[in-house]
Design a protein around this motif. Structure first.
Motif, short mmCIF file in Angstrom:
data_model
loop_
_atom_site.label_atom_id
_atom_site.label_comp_id
_atom_site.label_asym_id
_atom_site.label_seq_id
_atom_site.Cartn_x
_atom_site.Cartn_y
_atom_site.Cartn_z
N UNK A 4 0.68 -1.31 0.18
CA UNK A 4 0.29 0.36 -0.12
C UNK A 4 0.43 0.96 0.06
N UNK A 5 0.79 2.41 -0.99
CA UNK A 5 1.28 2.96 -0.88
C UNK A 5 1.04 4.55 -0.50
N UNK A 6 1.62 4.48 0.85
CA UNK A 6 1.02 5.85 1.83
C UNK A 6 1.15 7.40 0.89
N UNK A 7 0.00 7.59 1.04
CA UNK A 7 -0.52 9.40 0.64
C UNK A 7 0.74 9.98 1.17
N UNK A 8 1.09 9.92 2.38
CA UNK A 8 0.98 11.02 3.06
C UNK A 8 3.00 11.19 3.44
N UNK A 9 3.88 10.03 3.66
CA UNK A 9 4.94 9.41 3.63
C UNK A 9 5.15 9.11 2.08
N UNK A 10 4.29 8.56 1.49
CA UNK A 10 4.71 8.35 0.04
C UNK A 10 5.58 6.97 0.55
N UNK A 11 5.47 6.31 2.05
CA UNK A 11 6.01 4.93 1.71
C UNK A 11 5.65 3.77 1.31
N UNK A 12 6.01 2.30 0.88
CA UNK A 12 5.02 1.37 0.22
C UNK A 12 5.33 0.60 1.20
N UNK A 13 4.56 0.54 2.21
CA UNK A 13 3.72 -0.39 3.14
C UNK A 13 3.28 -1.22 2.60
N UNK A 14 4.08 -2.72 3.65
CA UNK A 14 3.06 -4.62 3.32
C UNK A 14 2.17 -4.61 4.29
N UNK A 15 1.26 -4.58 3.73
CA UNK A 15 -0.28 -5.40 4.41
C UNK A 15 -0.71 -7.05 4.04
N UNK A 16 0.02 -7.42 3.60
CA UNK A 16 0.15 -9.47 2.67
C UNK A 16 -1.70 -8.85 2.64
N UNK A 17 -2.36 -9.40 2.62
CA UNK A 17 -3.88 -10.03 2.40
C UNK A 17 -5.14 -9.13 3.79
N UNK A 18 -4.65 -8.28 4.30
CA UNK A 18 -4.76 -7.54 5.06
C UNK A 18 -5.49 -6.30 4.49
N UNK A 19 -6.76 -5.81 5.12
CA UNK A 19 -7.27 -4.36 4.23
C UNK A 19 -6.41 -3.70 4.65
N UNK A 20 -5.42 -3.34 5.41
CA UNK A 20 -4.53 -1.87 5.29
C UNK A 20 -3.18 -1.85 6.43
N UNK A 21 -2.40 -1.82 6.15
CA UNK A 21 -0.93 -2.47 6.45
C UNK A 21 -1.22 -1.66 8.56
N UNK A 22 -1.33 -1.27 8.96
CA UNK A 22 -1.89 -1.28 10.07
C UNK A 22 -3.04 -2.00 10.93
N UNK A 23 -3.79 -2.86 10.15
CA UNK A 23 -3.94 -4.30 10.89
C UNK A 23 -3.26 -5.30 10.63
N UNK A 24 -2.34 -4.91 10.08
CA UNK A 24 -0.84 -6.41 10.18
C UNK A 24 -0.19 -5.45 11.00
N UNK A 25 0.13 -4.53 11.33
CA UNK A 25 0.69 -4.30 12.92
C UNK A 25 0.18 -5.21 13.99
N UNK A 26 -1.07 -3.95 13.79
CA UNK A 26 -1.81 -4.84 14.51
C UNK A 26 -1.86 -6.38 15.52
N UNK A 27 -2.54 -7.43 13.99
CA UNK A 27 -2.39 -8.54 14.92
C UNK A 27 -0.60 -9.21 15.09
N UNK A 28 0.35 -8.28 14.19
CA UNK A 28 1.58 -8.47 14.48
C UNK A 28 2.22 -8.32 16.24
N UNK A 29 1.79 -7.41 16.90
CA UNK A 29 1.57 -6.62 17.56
C UNK A 29 1.42 -7.82 18.55
N UNK A 30 -0.34 -8.20 18.92
CA UNK A 30 -0.87 -9.38 19.25
C UNK A 30 0.20 -10.40 18.90
N UNK A 31 0.41 -10.78 18.07
CA UNK A 31 1.29 -11.87 18.04
C UNK A 31 2.29 -11.49 19.52
N UNK A 32 3.14 -11.00 18.88
CA UNK A 32 4.17 -10.67 20.23
C UNK A 32 4.10 -10.84 21.92
#
Length: 353
Positions: free
Chosen positions: A94-122
């Motif tokens: 996902x290309x972030x329009x604010x920071x122009x970062x190409x963010x990985x989100x696998x098959x989640x709806x948003x990169x932040x969703x992947x980040x949250x689940x990875x947080x829970x995984x830890x």
């Protein structure tokens, strides 16, 4: 029920009443239905996590490790399937329009969703290592950290770091936090004076602008949402359901705009009372597992300033946290009854280590 669980329950019920009052500010049938479904989801989460699951665990004489193991493999499975489903797909980024970062989100709806689940995984990996007594569970932590970095979720990364630091220094920090919550009329005014002094000493416009950019213009969005209050009643009991998805960037703003300052005060009071109960329990019967649950609660409270994750059926992290809180409160009740009966081996779910 323990005094803290009773107080948490009482505050929650009062919060539900305020939410129901907020229905009067809804302007259409769809708003009333939407707000009603939100209230019902809160009641379901509270009933499941604080009442049903702890009593089921007690009735079946289950260990907390069995609950955590379910979350451990569920998170690992869901993230693994998501990675495989999105493998080789350009839309996995996902290309972030604010920071122009190409963010990985696998098959989640948003990169932040992947980040949250990875947080829970830890979180569940560390707790499983504690209750399962095997370091093999920690092998998933590097994977989750890598996914957080690839997702570009700064909130997930910073809160993971904060959570691990809190957990490392828990014996020192938790005692200080316990004293702060025990004497709030002393420490919170001092904290307010300190913050006021810092704000008075810096250029507030520059500071707000810098923070706004760091948070992807969230402060601008929050200000616009607060400006939609049209009357004093909106500030007191809220605006009902807002027709915007932008509000999802701050859970406390969700509470304040939908239930007003009265609802926000009750929600924060509920958090503080729950937190105080857990700290008091840790001070009386310290354990690594309980220490990690408290660290997660602090981290998720910080997380909720930029994501709507603190108290909702919409994500597994919130369900796991409040389920753990309910089991902790149930353990206190069991331990006290066991001590009164004179037994030496209390059958509580969270092992003291």
């Amino acid at each position: 029920m323990t005094p803290h669980s009773r107080m948490t329950s009482l505050i929650f019920y009062l919060w539900v009443v305020v939410m129901c009052l907020g229905l009067t500010n809804s302007t259409s049938i769809s708003d009333i239905v939407s707000m009603g479904m939100t209230i019902f989801s809160y009641i379901m989460l509270f009933g499941f996590a604080i009442v049903l699951l702890p009593n089921y665990v007690r009735y079946k004489k289950m260990k907390y490790a069995e609950i955590v193991r379910v979350f451990y493999f569920a998170v690992l499975f869901s993230i693994g399937v998501s990675i495989l489903a999105g493998f080789g797909d350009p839309e996995s980024f996902h290309l972030d329009p604010y920071s122009l970062r190409n963010r990985y989100m696998a098959y989640f709806q948003h990169p932040n969703s992947l980040g949250l689940y990875a947080f829970l995984g830890i979180v569940v990996s560390i707790i499983m290592q504690s209750v399962g007594r095997s370091r093999l569970y920690l092998l998933t932590v590097p994977l989750y950290l890598t996914l957080i970095v690839m997702s570009g979720s700064r909130t997930a990364l910073y809160t993971v770091i904060a959570m691990l630091l809190i957990f490392m220094f828990k014996r020192i920090l938790y005692l200080g936090m316990l004293q702060m919550l025990k004497y709030p009329y002393v420490f919170f005014p001092l904290l307010a004076c300190l913050l006021f002094g810092i704000l008075a000493a810096v250029d507030r416009d520059t500071l707000l602008d810098t923070v706004d950019k760091a948070l992807s213009n969230r402060i601008t969005v929050w200000s616009d949402l607060l400006d939609r209050n049209e009357s004093l009643l909106h500030f007191i009991i809220g605006q009902g359901t807002l027709k915007t998805d932008e509000i999802m960037d701050n859970y406390y703003l969700v509470v304040m705009t939908s239930t007003g300052f009265l609802g926000l005060a009750m929600f924060v009071f509920m958090l503080m009372n729950t937190f105080y109960g857990l700290l008091k329990q840790f001070n009386e019967t310290p354990s690594k597992t309980l220490g990690m649950i408290i660290a997660m609660m602090v981290a998720l409270a910080l997380y909720s300033f930029t994501e709507s994750v603190m108290f909702t059926l919409g994500n597994a992290a919130s369900i796991f946290l409040w389920s753990s809180v309910g089991i902790c409160f149930q353990d206190v009740r069991i331990i006290r009854r066991t001590q009164e009966s004179g037994r030496t081996q209390p059958p509580y779910a969270i092992t003291v280590t």
